[in-house]
Design a protein around this motif. Structure first.
Motif, PDB file in Angstrom:
ATOM      1  N   UNK A 266     108.529 -71.198   1.812  1.00 46.73           N
ATOM      2  CA  UNK A 266     107.492 -71.597   0.860  1.00 46.73           C
ATOM      3  C   UNK A 266     106.699 -70.381   0.390  1.00 46.73           C
ATOM      4  N   UNK A 267     106.433 -69.460   1.300  1.00 41.55           N
ATOM      5  CA  UNK A 267     105.722 -68.229   0.945  1.00 41.55           C
ATOM      6  C   UNK A 267     106.521 -67.421  -0.070  1.00 41.55           C
ATOM      7  N   UNK A 268     107.796 -67.195   0.194  1.00 38.04           N
ATOM      8  CA  UNK A 268     108.618 -66.370  -0.687  1.00 38.04           C
ATOM      9  C   UNK A 268     108.841 -67.052  -2.037  1.00 38.04           C
ATOM     10  N   UNK A 269     109.215 -68.334  -2.022  1.00 37.96           N
ATOM     11  CA  UNK A 269     109.444 -69.049  -3.287  1.00 37.96           C
ATOM     12  C   UNK A 269     108.163 -69.157  -4.106  1.00 37.96           C
ATOM     13  N   UNK A 270     107.041 -69.379  -3.437  1.00 34.27           N
ATOM     14  CA  UNK A 270     105.768 -69.452  -4.148  1.00 34.27           C
ATOM     15  C   UNK A 270     105.372 -68.127  -4.766  1.00 34.27           C
TER      16      UNK A 270
ATOM     17  N   UNK B  70      98.007 -72.199   6.471  1.00 28.12           N
ATOM     18  CA  UNK B  70      97.498 -73.526   6.091  1.00 28.12           C
ATOM     19  C   UNK B  70      98.480 -74.165   5.129  1.00 28.12           C
ATOM     20  N   UNK B  71      99.531 -74.753   5.673  1.00 31.90           N
ATOM     21  CA  UNK B  71     100.621 -75.269   4.840  1.00 31.90           C
ATOM     22  C   UNK B  71     100.171 -76.413   3.945  1.00 31.90           C
ATOM     23  N   UNK B  72      99.295 -77.264   4.411  1.00 33.05           N
ATOM     24  CA  UNK B  72      98.850 -78.398   3.600  1.00 33.05           C
ATOM     25  C   UNK B  72      98.090 -77.917   2.376  1.00 33.05           C
ATOM     26  N   UNK B  73      97.156 -77.021   2.567  1.00 33.57           N
ATOM     27  CA  UNK B  73      96.370 -76.510   1.445  1.00 33.57           C
ATOM     28  C   UNK B  73      97.238 -75.673   0.505  1.00 33.57           C
ATOM     29  N   UNK B  74      98.101 -74.851   1.083  1.00 35.59           N
ATOM     30  CA  UNK B  74      98.988 -74.037   0.264  1.00 35.59           C
ATOM     31  C   UNK B  74      99.928 -74.879  -0.574  1.00 35.59           C
ATOM     32  N   UNK B  75     100.509 -75.915   0.034  1.00 36.35           N
ATOM     33  CA  UNK B  75     101.397 -76.800  -0.710  1.00 36.35           C
ATOM     34  C   UNK B  75     100.669 -77.547  -1.808  1.00 36.35           C
ATOM     35  N   UNK B  76      99.447 -77.969  -1.531  1.00 34.82           N
ATOM     36  CA  UNK B  76      98.659 -78.666  -2.557  1.00 34.82           C
ATOM     37  C   UNK B  76      98.349 -77.732  -3.728  1.00 34.82           C
ATOM     38  N   UNK B  77      97.978 -76.494  -3.433  1.00 29.51           N
ATOM     39  CA  UNK B  77      97.693 -75.543  -4.512  1.00 29.51           C
ATOM     40  C   UNK B  77      98.942 -75.238  -5.334  1.00 29.51           C
ATOM     41  N   UNK B  78     100.077 -75.127  -4.668  1.00 34.06           N
ATOM     42  CA  UNK B  78     101.318 -74.880  -5.398  1.00 34.06           C
ATOM     43  C   UNK B  78     101.667 -76.046  -6.321  1.00 34.06           C
ATOM     44  N   UNK B  79     101.492 -77.263  -5.858  1.00 28.65           N
ATOM     45  CA  UNK B  79     101.806 -78.421  -6.707  1.00 28.65           C
ATOM     46  C   UNK B  79     100.782 -78.600  -7.829  1.00 28.65           C
ATOM     47  N   UNK B  80      99.526 -78.258  -7.572  1.00 26.05           N
ATOM     48  CA  UNK B  80      98.517 -78.280  -8.644  1.00 26.05           C
ATOM     49  C   UNK B  80      98.857 -77.235  -9.702  1.00 26.05           C
ATOM     50  N   UNK B  81      99.366 -76.095  -9.256  1.00 28.13           N
ATOM     51  CA  UNK B  81      99.790 -75.058 -10.193  1.00 28.13           C
ATOM     52  C   UNK B  81     100.936 -75.540 -11.082  1.00 28.13           C
ATOM     53  N   UNK B  82     101.876 -76.257 -10.493  1.00 28.74           N
ATOM     54  CA  UNK B  82     102.990 -76.806 -11.279  1.00 28.74           C
ATOM     55  C   UNK B  82     102.471 -77.799 -12.315  1.00 28.74           C
TER      56      UNK B  82
ATOM     57  N   UNK C  23     109.298 -76.426  -5.532  1.00 30.97           N
ATOM     58  CA  UNK C  23     110.070 -76.442  -4.287  1.00 30.97           C
ATOM     59  C   UNK C  23     109.259 -75.830  -3.153  1.00 30.97           C
ATOM     60  N   UNK C  24     108.528 -74.758  -3.448  1.00 28.01           N
ATOM     61  CA  UNK C  24     107.693 -74.132  -2.421  1.00 28.01           C
ATOM     62  C   UNK C  24     106.590 -75.079  -1.952  1.00 28.01           C
ATOM     63  N   UNK C  25     105.982 -75.816  -2.896  1.00 29.18           N
ATOM     64  CA  UNK C  25     104.947 -76.771  -2.522  1.00 29.18           C
ATOM     65  C   UNK C  25     105.477 -77.900  -1.664  1.00 29.18           C
ATOM     66  N   UNK C  26     106.652 -78.403  -2.015  1.00 30.97           N
ATOM     67  CA  UNK C  26     107.259 -79.474  -1.224  1.00 30.97           C
ATOM     68  C   UNK C  26     107.628 -78.969   0.167  1.00 30.97           C
TER      69      UNK C  26
END
Length: 122
Positions: A5-9, A70-82, A104-107
């Motif tokens: 998730x870090x690399x793809x994001x 913080x995977x939950x917060x990071x994933x939420x920010x990635x999906x908000x970005x999308x 994909x990184x957010x998921x």
């Protein structure tokens, strides 16, 4: 999963940053030099393009940076970005790639609910 998730994001955020710079620059160039009929015309909602060109890549890079700890917060920010990229810049060939990488990184970040570390977000 958190490392992926870090690399793809990061890849998606950097691609979004490049597209955002060109989108913002295009709207500024049209404002400064004027439209050329049938060749260069201003977009319908300039403020939405400019706001998402700046905010969405920053959210993606911040979410990617947070994905490991913080995977939950990071994933939420990635999906908000999308969502921001889709609503602001639309879906096209050039916006497809950063949205796909960040999505994909957010998921993956959200799916990393029970990591090897003792601090899980679920």
């Amino acid at each position: 999963m958190r490392n992926a998730a870090l690399i793809l994001g990061m890849i998606g955020g950097l691609m979004g940053l490049i597209i955002g710079v060109f989108s913002y620059g295009y709207t500024e160039a049209i404002d400064h030099f004027g439209e050329v009929e049938g060749l260069f015309e201003q977009v319908a909602n300039v403020d939405a393009i400019r706001a998402t060109a700046v905010l969405s890549p920053i959210l993606a890079l911040a979410g990617a940076g947070m994905a490991k700890v913080r995977a939950l917060w990071g994933g939420a920010l990635l999906l908000i970005s999308v969502a921001g990229m889709y609503l602001g810049m639309g879906f096209g060939f050039f916006t497809l790639w950063p949205m796909a990488f960040c999505g994909v990184a957010g998921i993956m970040a959200l799916a990393a609910g029970k990591p090897d570390e003792p601090k899980a977000h679920f």
